[in-house]
Design an enzyme around this catalytic site. Structure first.
Site: not given
Ligand SMILES: *Cc1c(COP(=O)(O)O)cnc(C)c1O
Length: 348
Positions: A35, A129, A243, A293
């Site tokens: 992701k 969650r 800055y 930046m």
């Molecule tokens: C993001 C996520 C993972 C991976 O988590 P890591 O801590 O990066 O290994 C696995 N399962 C779910 C449901 C996630 O949201």
């Protein structure tokens, strides 16, 4: 054309080593989480390499990420979408042969009413969650291929909630005998053989972050953020740098201006008296003054440094977790903060 002065180099051989390490330590097949563009490293290149190492199932968060991954990888791998089936995404999911992780009753009826098909189910074992609460978990249904739950404290092996969640998951998963059971994210891979179940879902450890938020000898660094020295200057005692006069030279200092700033993921919290350090000229040296930046400043007094030399913001000499801690954050945020301007360079 010369390479851009800021680069995110991704070591695909190190990625492959971490993939195999996670499989060995968990005793389960690895279903990589790619992701957020593989946490900023580039999902297409990362997933292609992981496929070459044997991965056949991937997780993304959004339907759009899944569609892009499907285009990059072709029809073979299985791709799960963690958001599930939200709003009107059923057609989009189906068009790209993506499998939603159904997180609740509405998602489930939307998916089944639109025709159903292969999908996964998330059970919430305590994180509060996403997912069905165990007491509301549905009966088995056609198309259910995978059941998962997610640890709230995977980065802390001493946390008793890990085992409580694990046992709750083992109990509820018995309701779905044909489905692949997936429980462990990165940290969970290291919690013991009974956390592996049928498939693990690591993200950050594939990309070089340690399972407990600090460098771990079992995990190889994968991502290196480097930026070149644009200019060097001798700053007399009493003059300030950058800055808001963020740094005033107490004695004559030699300052290198580096071609990486906010837009490249150099966090504001690094500088201005922060703990930010970069590896340059064979040493770790502090960032001084404010980050800008596009550039930042490093005190290189006494080092042999020239214009065009590369400074390492994180990588093998300045470990990702240490760099993140110095900015009061974690590896996840640091990696995903690297902007699109830093060129991704893949080595293997
Ligand atoms: C993001 C996520 C993972 C991976 O988590 P890591 O801590 O990066 O290994 C696995 N399962 C779910 C449901 C996630 O949201």
């Amino acid at each position: 054309m010369a390479p851009p002065p800021a680069r995110l180099t991704v070591d695909l051989a190190a990625l492959a080593r971490n993939y195999h390490t996670l499989g060995a330590v968990s005793g389960a097949p690895v279903h990589p989480v790619v992701k957020a563009d593989s946490y900023g490293l580039g999902a297409a290149a990362v997933a292609r390499r992981l496929m070459a190492e044997g991965a056949r199932t991937f997780f993304v968060a959004r339907a759009g990420e899944g569609a892009a991954l499907r285009s990059a990888l072709g029809p073979e791998p299985t791709v799960y979408v963690l958001d599930g089936c939200i709003a009107d995404t059923a057609a989009e999911l189906r068009a790209a042969d993506l499998r939603p992780i159904l997180n609740g009753a509405v998602q489930m009826s939307d998916w089944l009413d639109s025709g159903g098909g292969p999908c996964g189910l998330q059970i919430d074992t305590g994180m509060n969650r996403l997912g069905f609460r165990p007491e509301a978990a549905p009966a088995p249904f056609d198309g259910l291929a995978l059941v998962l739950s997610h640890l709230a404290c995977a980065d802390d092996p001493s946390q008793p909630m890990n085992r409580i969640q694990r046992d709750a998951f083992a109990a509820i998963a018995m309701r779905y005998p044909g489905a692949t059971r997936s429980f462990a994210s990165s940290g969970g891979c290291f919690l013991g053989p009974d956390f592996g179940f049928d498939a693990v879902r690591p993200g950050i450890c594939l990309y070089g972050g340690g399972p407990e938020g600090r460098p771990d000898p079992r995990i190889a660094p994968v991502a290196t953020l480097t930026a070149d020295v644009l200019q060097l200057r001798d700053v007399p005692a009493g003059e300030s740098v950058g800055y808001s006069r963020g740094f005033t030279a107490p004695t004559p200092r030699r300052i290198a201006t580096i071609a990486a700033g906010y837009a490249d993921g150099v966090l504001r919290a690094y500088a201005g008296g922060g703990q930010g350090q970069v590896w340059i000229g064979g040493a770790l040296r502090p960032l001084v003054g404010r980050v800008s930046m596009d550039v930042c400043a490093v005190d290189v007094t006494g080092l042999d440094v020239a214009v065009g030399d590369a400074a390492e913001l994180f990588g093998p000499h300045r470990r990702l977790d240490d760099a993140a801690s110095a900015a009061g954050t974690i590896a996840y945020e640091l990696l995903t903060a690297v902007g699109g301007r830093a060129q991704r360079v893949y080595i293997s």
